[in-house]
Design an enzyme around this catalytic site. Structure first.
Site, PDB file in Angstrom:
ATOM      1  N   SER A 159       1.361  -3.461   4.621  1.00 43.28           N
ATOM      2  CA  SER A 159       0.114  -2.816   4.194  1.00 43.28           C
ATOM      3  C   SER A 159      -1.024  -3.792   4.431  1.00 43.28           C
ATOM      4  O   SER A 159      -0.798  -5.018   4.470  1.00 43.28           O
ATOM      5  CB  SER A 159       0.201  -2.495   2.695  1.00 43.28           C
ATOM      6  OG  SER A 159      -1.079  -2.207   2.158  1.00 43.28           O
ATOM      7  N   TYR A 172       2.165  -5.451  -5.774  1.00 43.10           N
ATOM      8  CA  TYR A 172       2.149  -4.781  -4.467  1.00 43.10           C
ATOM      9  C   TYR A 172       1.605  -5.714  -3.382  1.00 43.10           C
ATOM     10  O   TYR A 172       2.239  -5.912  -2.346  1.00 43.10           O
ATOM     11  CB  TYR A 172       1.296  -3.519  -4.558  1.00 43.10           C
ATOM     12  CG  TYR A 172       1.305  -2.665  -3.311  1.00 43.10           C
ATOM     13  CD1 TYR A 172       2.371  -1.811  -3.046  1.00 43.10           C
ATOM     14  CD2 TYR A 172       0.258  -2.708  -2.392  1.00 43.10           C
ATOM     15  CE1 TYR A 172       2.392  -1.022  -1.905  1.00 43.10           C
ATOM     16  CE2 TYR A 172       0.262  -1.927  -1.251  1.00 43.10           C
ATOM     17  CZ  TYR A 172       1.328  -1.081  -1.013  1.00 43.10           C
ATOM     18  OH  TYR A 172       1.344  -0.304   0.121  1.00 43.10           O
TER      19      TYR A 172
HETATM   20  P1  NAD Z   1       5.557   7.543  -1.078  1.00 41.15           P
HETATM   21  O1  NAD Z   1       5.612   7.173  -2.512  1.00 41.15           O
HETATM   22  O2  NAD Z   1       5.310   8.969  -0.710  1.00 41.15           O
HETATM   23  O3  NAD Z   1       6.861   7.073  -0.328  1.00 41.15           O
HETATM   24  C1  NAD Z   1       7.662   6.002  -0.743  1.00 41.15           C
HETATM   25  C2  NAD Z   1       9.093   6.417  -0.622  1.00 41.15           C
HETATM   26  O4  NAD Z   1       9.937   5.325  -1.007  1.00 41.15           O
HETATM   27  C3  NAD Z   1       9.445   7.601  -1.530  1.00 41.15           C
HETATM   28  O5  NAD Z   1      10.155   8.562  -0.776  1.00 41.15           O
HETATM   29  C4  NAD Z   1      10.345   6.966  -2.583  1.00 41.15           C
HETATM   30  O6  NAD Z   1      11.304   7.860  -3.090  1.00 41.15           O
HETATM   31  C5  NAD Z   1      10.988   5.842  -1.787  1.00 41.15           C
HETATM   32  N1  NAD Z   1      11.584   4.808  -2.627  1.00 41.15           N
HETATM   33  C6  NAD Z   1      11.027   4.164  -3.690  1.00 41.15           C
HETATM   34  N2  NAD Z   1      11.909   3.305  -4.232  1.00 41.15           N
HETATM   35  C7  NAD Z   1      13.044   3.400  -3.488  1.00 41.15           C
HETATM   36  C8  NAD Z   1      14.305   2.759  -3.549  1.00 41.15           C
HETATM   37  N3  NAD Z   1      14.604   1.847  -4.495  1.00 41.15           N
HETATM   38  N4  NAD Z   1      15.235   3.081  -2.621  1.00 41.15           N
HETATM   39  C9  NAD Z   1      14.966   3.996  -1.673  1.00 41.15           C
HETATM   40  N5  NAD Z   1      13.794   4.648  -1.567  1.00 41.15           N
HETATM   41  C10 NAD Z   1      12.851   4.346  -2.479  1.00 41.15           C
HETATM   42  O7  NAD Z   1       4.416   6.631  -0.415  1.00 41.15           O
HETATM   43  P2  NAD Z   1       3.934   6.516   1.104  1.00 41.15           P
HETATM   44  O8  NAD Z   1       2.465   6.523   1.060  1.00 41.15           O
HETATM   45  O9  NAD Z   1       4.639   7.473   1.971  1.00 41.15           O
HETATM   46  O10 NAD Z   1       4.376   5.002   1.437  1.00 41.15           O
HETATM   47  C11 NAD Z   1       5.396   4.670   2.347  1.00 41.15           C
HETATM   48  C12 NAD Z   1       5.281   3.191   2.688  1.00 41.15           C
HETATM   49  O11 NAD Z   1       4.037   2.936   3.305  1.00 41.15           O
HETATM   50  C13 NAD Z   1       5.327   2.269   1.457  1.00 41.15           C
HETATM   51  O12 NAD Z   1       6.042   1.091   1.768  1.00 41.15           O
HETATM   52  C14 NAD Z   1       3.872   1.949   1.217  1.00 41.15           C
HETATM   53  O13 NAD Z   1       3.686   0.727   0.550  1.00 41.15           O
HETATM   54  C15 NAD Z   1       3.365   1.902   2.644  1.00 41.15           C
HETATM   55  N6  NAD Z   1       1.915   2.098   2.757  1.00 41.15           N
HETATM   56  C16 NAD Z   1       1.339   3.273   2.395  1.00 41.15           C
HETATM   57  C17 NAD Z   1      -0.042   3.411   2.509  1.00 41.15           C
HETATM   58  C18 NAD Z   1      -0.752   4.679   2.140  1.00 41.15           C
HETATM   59  O14 NAD Z   1      -1.992   4.658   2.082  1.00 41.15           O
HETATM   60  N7  NAD Z   1      -0.069   5.776   1.930  1.00 41.15           N
HETATM   61  C19 NAD Z   1      -0.806   2.340   2.976  1.00 41.15           C
HETATM   62  C20 NAD Z   1      -0.173   1.158   3.325  1.00 41.15           C
HETATM   63  C21 NAD Z   1       1.194   1.047   3.204  1.00 41.15           C
END
Ligand code: NAD
Length: 261
Positions: A159, A172
């Site tokens: 991120s 985070y």
């Molecule tokens: P999200 O919460 O929709 O997805 C995260 C997923 O991880 C969920 O499906 C959740 O069930 C799963 N998860 C959590 N703990 C887990 C575990 N112990 N074992 C297996 N699965 C687990 O969020 P997102 O926005 O889709 O984020 C996905 C990735 O992208 C994350 O790593 C997040 O930090 C990163 N990210 C997102 C953004 C954003 O703006 N959406 C920005 C930068 C980085």
């Protein structure tokens, strides 16, 4: 021949389609049940890969697996449990008869609280998934690729929070910074095995989990600080993901690829 396999024709013309094609590859995506994970799975599948959808609750993957059809399998996986990680890779290999040579470490969580209110449990839960979980998945996946003498690409979804400060999410930002550094460490150690490891650092991407926040006044203020003055959409990450997964990124390893508008 290696050049041809990587999408360069003998005459030096670029065969764009084979450069980005993932045909014959097997991709495992963690946290694939929704948000960016589901999008990443669709992109890799669209480029020809067989997809292993991994999530804690396998029933949450049924709809996506149905949508993707024959080239998709589901495995239960909590990334914080080493034994579950090993079992997930065994199940994935059994499903497609080949090791996972694209691994997307997507599962991630955040606890949003001022640092003075963060508990030990808050800190541990975030570090456990975002850093320890990514290590467990990358290390197990890499061990299996090395054993099978198969090249591969590991993509860690970090991120911009791993590169700068975002208020209220101390665990985070620390975990994502750790993941960026872990990416470089793994890249150096695994290069001799032809395994590439890169970090993809999204900015603010609209997904179901943050839609409400970004619609709020505070969320709108965040968007105004983005130079492009808009949120990213999951589709904005597709090109970067494909680059890192495919032969197009063959000489990229240890990179931190930022997609943040
Ligand atoms: P999200 O919460 O929709 O997805 C995260 C997923 O991880 C969920 O499906 C959740 O069930 C799963 N998860 C959590 N703990 C887990 C575990 N112990 N074992 C297996 N699965 C687990 O969020 P997102 O926005 O889709 O984020 C996905 C990735 O992208 C994350 O790593 C997040 O930090 C990163 N990210 C997102 C953004 C954003 O703006 N959406 C920005 C930068 C980085």
């Amino acid at each position: 021949l290696a050049g041809v396999r990587r999408g360069w024709s003998i005459a030096g013309m670029i065969d764009i389609q084979s450069l980005f094609s993932l045909e014959g590859r097997v991709a495992l995506v963690t946290g694939a049940s929704g948000g960016l994970g589901a999008h990443f799975a669709r992109v890799l599948h669209g480029a020809g890969a067989r997809i292993v959808l991994a999530a804690r609750r396998i029933d949450a993957l049924a709809a996506l697996a149905g949508e993707l059809g024959g080239r998709a399998a589901t495995v239960p996986l909590n990334v914080t449990e080493g034994e579950a990680v090993a079992q997930a890779f065994i199940a994935a290999e059994a499903a497609f008869g080949a090791p996972c040579d694209i691994i997307v470490n997507n599962a991630g969580i955040a606890v949003t609280k001022p640092v003075l209110q963060q508990s030990e449990a808050d800190w541990d839960s975030v570090l456990d998934v975002n850093l320890r979980g990514c290590f467990l998945v990358a290390a197990e996946g890499a061990r299996r690729l090395v054993a099978a003498k198969t090249p591969g690409s590991i993509i860690n979804i970090a991120s911009i929070g791993g590169l700068r400060i975002l208020s209220g999410v101390a665990g985070y930002t620390a975990s994502k910074a750790g993941l960026v550094q872990l990416t470089k460490q793994l890249a150096v150690e695994l290069a001799r095995h032809d395994i590439r490891v890169n970090a993809l650092c999204p900015g603010y991407i609209e997904t179901p989990i943050n839609r409400e926040f970004f619609a709020s006044e505070a969320g709108q203020a965040v968007i105004r600080r983005v130079p492009q003055r808009r949120l990213g959409q999951p589709g904005d990450l597709s090109g970067a993901l494909l680059l890192l997964a495919s032969a197009a990124g063959a000489h990229m390893t240890g990179a931190t690829l930022v997609v943040d508008g």
